[in-house]
Design a protein around this motif. Sequence first.
Motif, PDB file in Angstrom:
ATOM      1  N   LEU A 196       0.833  -1.202   0.000  1.00 16.63           N
ATOM      2  CA  LEU A 196       0.000   0.000   0.000  1.00 16.63           C
ATOM      3  C   LEU A 196       0.871   1.257   0.000  1.00 16.63           C
ATOM      4  O   LEU A 196       0.637   2.182  -0.777  1.00 16.63           O
ATOM      5  CB  LEU A 196      -0.949   0.005   1.199  1.00 16.63           C
ATOM      6  CG  LEU A 196      -1.890   1.195   1.309  1.00 16.63           C
ATOM      7  CD1 LEU A 196      -2.859   1.203   0.129  1.00 16.63           C
ATOM      8  CD2 LEU A 196      -2.658   1.154   2.613  1.00 16.63           C
ATOM      9  N   MET A 197       1.890   1.273   0.855  1.00 17.84           N
ATOM     10  CA  MET A 197       2.785   2.428   0.903  1.00 17.84           C
ATOM     11  C   MET A 197       3.643   2.516  -0.357  1.00 17.84           C
ATOM     12  O   MET A 197       4.006   3.593  -0.791  1.00 17.84           O
ATOM     13  CB  MET A 197       3.680   2.378   2.141  1.00 17.84           C
ATOM     14  CG  MET A 197       2.974   2.711   3.434  1.00 17.84           C
ATOM     15  SD  MET A 197       2.211   4.337   3.454  1.00 17.84           S
ATOM     16  CE  MET A 197       3.634   5.388   3.606  1.00 17.84           C
ATOM     17  N   MET A 198       3.949   1.365  -0.966  1.00 17.93           N
ATOM     18  CA  MET A 198       4.757   1.384  -2.179  1.00 17.93           C
ATOM     19  C   MET A 198       4.003   2.080  -3.317  1.00 17.93           C
ATOM     20  O   MET A 198       4.579   2.836  -4.079  1.00 17.93           O
ATOM     21  CB  MET A 198       5.133  -0.038  -2.595  1.00 17.93           C
ATOM     22  CG  MET A 198       6.053  -0.090  -3.791  1.00 17.93           C
ATOM     23  SD  MET A 198       6.737  -1.724  -4.137  1.00 17.93           S
ATOM     24  CE  MET A 198       5.312  -2.769  -4.151  1.00 17.93           C
ATOM     25  N   TRP A 199       2.703   1.846  -3.401  1.00 20.86           N
ATOM     26  CA  TRP A 199       1.913   2.442  -4.481  1.00 20.86           C
ATOM     27  C   TRP A 199       1.355   3.808  -4.118  1.00 20.86           C
ATOM     28  O   TRP A 199       1.169   4.651  -4.983  1.00 20.86           O
ATOM     29  CB  TRP A 199       0.770   1.506  -4.883  1.00 20.86           C
ATOM     30  CG  TRP A 199       1.287   0.288  -5.571  1.00 20.86           C
ATOM     31  CD1 TRP A 199       1.416  -0.957  -5.028  1.00 20.86           C
ATOM     32  CD2 TRP A 199       1.802   0.197  -6.892  1.00 20.86           C
ATOM     33  NE1 TRP A 199       1.973  -1.818  -5.934  1.00 20.86           N
ATOM     34  CE2 TRP A 199       2.214  -1.135  -7.093  1.00 20.86           C
ATOM     35  CE3 TRP A 199       1.965   1.117  -7.928  1.00 20.86           C
ATOM     36  CZ2 TRP A 199       2.773  -1.564  -8.284  1.00 20.86           C
ATOM     37  CZ3 TRP A 199       2.515   0.675  -9.119  1.00 20.86           C
ATOM     38  CH2 TRP A 199       2.904  -0.649  -9.280  1.00 20.86           C
ATOM     39  N   LEU A 200       1.040   4.027  -2.861  1.00 18.84           N
ATOM     40  CA  LEU A 200       0.384   5.273  -2.463  1.00 18.84           C
ATOM     41  C   LEU A 200       1.206   6.142  -1.520  1.00 18.84           C
ATOM     42  O   LEU A 200       0.726   7.177  -1.079  1.00 18.84           O
ATOM     43  CB  LEU A 200      -0.950   4.965  -1.785  1.00 18.84           C
ATOM     44  CG  LEU A 200      -1.989   4.234  -2.637  1.00 18.84           C
ATOM     45  CD1 LEU A 200      -3.193   3.871  -1.794  1.00 18.84           C
ATOM     46  CD2 LEU A 200      -2.397   5.079  -3.812  1.00 18.84           C
ATOM     47  N   GLY A 201       2.409   5.733  -1.196  1.00 16.32           N
ATOM     48  CA  GLY A 201       3.196   6.405  -0.173  1.00 16.32           C
ATOM     49  C   GLY A 201       3.365   7.894  -0.368  1.00 16.32           C
ATOM     50  O   GLY A 201       3.076   8.686   0.521  1.00 16.32           O
ATOM     51  N   HIS A 202       3.813   8.298  -1.555  1.00 15.99           N
ATOM     52  CA  HIS A 202       4.068   9.722  -1.731  1.00 15.99           C
ATOM     53  C   HIS A 202       2.767  10.517  -1.847  1.00 15.99           C
ATOM     54  O   HIS A 202       2.703  11.657  -1.425  1.00 15.99           O
ATOM     55  CB  HIS A 202       4.968   9.983  -2.937  1.00 15.99           C
ATOM     56  CG  HIS A 202       5.642  11.305  -2.858  1.00 15.99           C
ATOM     57  ND1 HIS A 202       6.661  11.563  -1.970  1.00 15.99           N
ATOM     58  CD2 HIS A 202       5.406  12.474  -3.501  1.00 15.99           C
ATOM     59  CE1 HIS A 202       7.039  12.812  -2.097  1.00 15.99           C
ATOM     60  NE2 HIS A 202       6.289  13.397  -3.012  1.00 15.99           N
ATOM     61  N   SER A 203       1.723   9.906  -2.395  1.00 11.36           N
ATOM     62  CA  SER A 203       0.447  10.640  -2.436  1.00 11.36           C
ATOM     63  C   SER A 203      -0.147  10.780  -1.037  1.00 11.36           C
ATOM     64  O   SER A 203      -0.786  11.794  -0.747  1.00 11.36           O
ATOM     65  CB  SER A 203      -0.555  10.007  -3.392  1.00 11.36           C
ATOM     66  OG  SER A 203      -0.459   8.642  -3.450  1.00 11.36           O
ATOM     67  N   VAL A 204       0.091   9.801  -0.170  1.00  8.04           N
ATOM     68  CA  VAL A 204      -0.348   9.946   1.222  1.00  8.04           C
ATOM     69  C   VAL A 204       0.430  11.080   1.886  1.00  8.04           C
ATOM     70  O   VAL A 204      -0.145  11.907   2.597  1.00  8.04           O
ATOM     71  CB  VAL A 204      -0.161   8.616   2.005  1.00  8.04           C
ATOM     72  CG1 VAL A 204      -0.364   8.815   3.494  1.00  8.04           C
ATOM     73  CG2 VAL A 204      -1.098   7.555   1.470  1.00  8.04           C
ATOM     74  N   PHE A 205       1.722  11.147   1.629  1.00  9.72           N
ATOM     75  CA  PHE A 205       2.555  12.216   2.180  1.00  9.72           C
ATOM     76  C   PHE A 205       2.091  13.584   1.673  1.00  9.72           C
ATOM     77  O   PHE A 205       1.898  14.515   2.455  1.00  9.72           O
ATOM     78  CB  PHE A 205       4.025  11.980   1.816  1.00  9.72           C
ATOM     79  CG  PHE A 205       4.933  13.096   2.219  1.00  9.72           C
ATOM     80  CD1 PHE A 205       5.241  13.298   3.555  1.00  9.72           C
ATOM     81  CD2 PHE A 205       5.468  13.939   1.275  1.00  9.72           C
ATOM     82  CE1 PHE A 205       6.078  14.332   3.938  1.00  9.72           C
ATOM     83  CE2 PHE A 205       6.306  14.975   1.641  1.00  9.72           C
ATOM     84  CZ  PHE A 205       6.607  15.169   2.983  1.00  9.72           C
ATOM     85  N   ASP A 206       1.893  13.703   0.360  1.00  4.73           N
ATOM     86  CA  ASP A 206       1.438  14.974  -0.207  1.00  4.73           C
ATOM     87  C   ASP A 206       0.065  15.366   0.327  1.00  4.73           C
ATOM     88  O   ASP A 206      -0.184  16.535   0.627  1.00  4.73           O
ATOM     89  CB  ASP A 206       1.386  14.906  -1.734  1.00  4.73           C
ATOM     90  CG  ASP A 206       2.775  14.887  -2.354  1.00  4.73           C
ATOM     91  OD1 ASP A 206       3.740  15.260  -1.669  1.00  4.73           O
ATOM     92  OD2 ASP A 206       2.884  14.492  -3.531  1.00  4.73           O
TER      93      ASP A 206
END
Length: 110
Positions: free
Chosen positions: A73-83
Amino acid sequence: SIPSYYGTLVVPMKLGFTYAQTMIFIGSALDNLFFVPTDQKEQLAYMLWPFVVVIPSMATSLLESTMCSTNSLMMWLGHSVFDSTLVLSCELFYLICWWRFVHCDDEHAD
């Protein structure tokens, strides 16, 4: 800044995100400690910023940097979660400040 530039020459590429986040948070902390006037440090906004914006941003950057290669999940969505955390926390901060400005009288306003 010079330390940030020097770090890009020395820090391995796979640690680049973590290094960049560290430099951003250190720079922000030093700026708030040394360059914000003392009278502004007694206001709600100064005290609220770390709790509403900095801590959630630090937590998601830590999660992204430590879990992006192990958690799908973090591999695919990690940076969008951060942003998204950055955007939502800043919006919440400004909403709280706006609400306090609009709904508090001058006597109790910071």
